[in-house]
Design an enzyme around this catalytic site. Structure first.
Site, PDB file in Angstrom:
ATOM      1  N   ASP A  95       0.850  -1.190   0.000  1.00  0.00           N
ATOM      2  CA  ASP A  95       0.000   0.000   0.000  1.00  0.00           C
ATOM      3  C   ASP A  95       0.891   1.247   0.000  1.00  0.00           C
ATOM      4  OD1 ASP A  95      -2.182   1.849   0.516  1.00  0.00           O
ATOM      5  OD2 ASP A  95      -3.333   0.127   1.153  1.00  0.00           O
ATOM      6  N   HIS A  98       2.129   2.045  -3.157  1.00  0.00           N
ATOM      7  CA  HIS A  98       1.259   3.064  -3.752  1.00  0.00           C
ATOM      8  C   HIS A  98       1.855   4.466  -3.705  1.00  0.00           C
ATOM      9  CE1 HIS A  98      -2.583   0.391  -3.330  1.00  0.00           C
ATOM     10  NE2 HIS A  98      -1.642  -0.152  -4.049  1.00  0.00           N
TER      11      HIS A  98
END
Ligand SMILES: *[C@@H]1O[C@H](CO)[C@@H](O)[C@H](O)[C@H]1NC(C)=O
Ligand SMILES: *[C@@H]1O[C@H](CO)[C@@H](O)[C@H](O)[C@H]1NC(C)=O
Length: 400
Positions: free
Chosen positions: A221, A244
């Site tokens: 993430d 991310h």
């Protein structure tokens, strides 16, 4: 060596011994090699934290198990926690008391956490299948195991340094930094598989004067996510990816959110990440503010969205895009961004139409390339008129 010289050497040595921090080694607190150390660590911490002079708590090389610990202050003098061991989290998260985290540091002023140890949250096979049942259906879920988030938390920490630690496969967010002031994370390694859901590297909230530098963050993430109430953050020399990217937000969802002001992301490398730097706010939102963002000297290597402001962030259709975000984004400085993208829109500025859009956005020296089937690289601007300077590849948005 003559007499007076050796006396001097001896005196210096004595002085060094006396002035050195008091040392508390957990192996002196009834710990067996490979054993579970919650109680010993708690006792050693109490002793170190209550010491009137600077002290040092040592978890030496070796492997230990840890159910959970809270290093809680305030302490009487600065404390250094040195972790050289591999510390393994509990297989059964139920051993962590309700409402507690795996490892928490709280209310300490003047702390150093150092060493070359590893904090292994035993994420992987244990926690993620229940976190994301569909994706990990092929993993066998151990019977009766309940999913529980296991975070490393820093709450109300001031004037402190965290350095040299590796955390691995933590069961959820790796490090939560809440309500901290003047804390530096230097030379930190955070590693989790690229397909592990919600394994943010470091999440910051309500914190000021935080530096994250010379670190490597590989997760499933956000490498670093920045929540509301953060001011004066420096992120420098961070290698991010997979993951991310570095995100401000999402903002605008909860009442009473405080502004995010003064974020410096400099000299970072993003490899194979979904985003480089991103600011995201919900549409149909509560008011808020993001200001003074500095994204500088960044290298992108196969990044989906190298630079992205997304004020219509609405995953899973969980909101209405028809009303604009009321979070005001202004004073955004984007400078010297180079590398390759995996989608053609290399700079994507999707600002809200409320509050005059994004204001005072300055972009200079961009060189971002895209070689793929979806046409030439381009920049997109929505409700924003950036001021361009320097070389611009691809060209800036046309003035409408
Ligand atoms: C872990 O951190 C996440 C993100 O900040 C938070 O939502 C979650 O509640 C935390 N877990 C626990 C057990 O507090
Ligand atoms: C910030 O923390 C460091 C310790 O990491 C300390 O040396 C420094 O004096 C602190 N700065 C301020 C302004 O308190």
């Amino acid at each position: 060596m003559n007499g007076s010289k050796s006396t001097l050497v001896l005196a210096t040595f004595m002085f060094m011994v006396v002035s050195q921090a008091h040392v508390f080694d957990i192996t002196k607190f009834g710990v067996k090699p490979g054993g579970e150390i919650s109680k010993a660590l708690c006792d050693a911490w109490r002793a170190a934290c209550n010491a009137p002079k600077p002290s040092k708590l040592i978890i030496p090389k070796g492997q230990f198990c840890l159910n959970s610990i809270e290093f809680k202050g305030p302490c009487k003098a600065p404390v250094e926690v040195r972790i050289d061991a591999i510390i393994i989290g509990p297989k059964d998260p139920k051993v962590i008391p309700k409402g507690k985290q795996w490892i928490t540091f709280s209310y300490v002023n003047g702390m150093t956490v150092s060493g070359c140890g590893t904090l292994d949250g035993l994420g992987g096979a244990m926690a993620w299948p229940s976190n994301n049942p569909k994706k990990n259906a092929h993993h066998k879920k151990p019977c009766g195991l309940q999913y529980l988030l296991q975070n490393l938390s820093f709450n109300f920490i001031q004037n402190s340094l965290i350095t040299g630690i590796t955390t691995k496969d933590s069961k959820n967010f790796h490090a939560n930094v809440m309500s901290c002031t003047n804390v530096t994370f230097d030379n930190i390694h955070i590693i989790a598989p690229h397909d592990s859901p919600n394994t943010d590297g470091i999440h910051l909230g309500w914190s000021k004067h935080i530096t994250i530098k010379n670190s490597v963050i590989k997760t499933g993430d956000d490498c670093i996510s920045i929540g509301d109430g953060c001011e004066n953050l420096r992120i420098e020399g961070v290698k991010c990816g997979p993951g991310h990217g570095i995100s401000v937000g999402s903002l605008g969802r909860n009442p009473g959110e405080k502004p995010v002001r003064g974020v410096f992301v400099k000299n970072c490398v993003f490899s194979c990440t979904q985003n480089g730097v991103r600011i995201k706010t919900w549409p149909d939102s509560l008011p808020g503010e993001v200001a003074d963002m500095h994204f500088e000297d960044l290298k992108m290597d196969k990044v989906e969205n190298p630079i992205i402001i997304e004020q219509d962030y609405c995953p899973h259709g969980a909101c209405s895009k028809s009303k604009p975000s009321l979070v005001k984004v202004h004073k955004v400085f984007i400078k010297n961004i180079k590398g390759t993208a995996t989608t053609p829109t290399v700079v994507k500025l999707r600002c809200s139409k409320a509050n005059n859009g994004c204001e005072n956005v300055r972009i200079s020296d961009i060189h971002l390339t895209y070689h793929g089937p979806h046409g030439p690289a381009r920049q997109e601007c929505c409700n924003v008129r950036p001021i361009y300077a320097g070389k611009m590849v691809p060209p800036g948005c046309p003035i409408k």
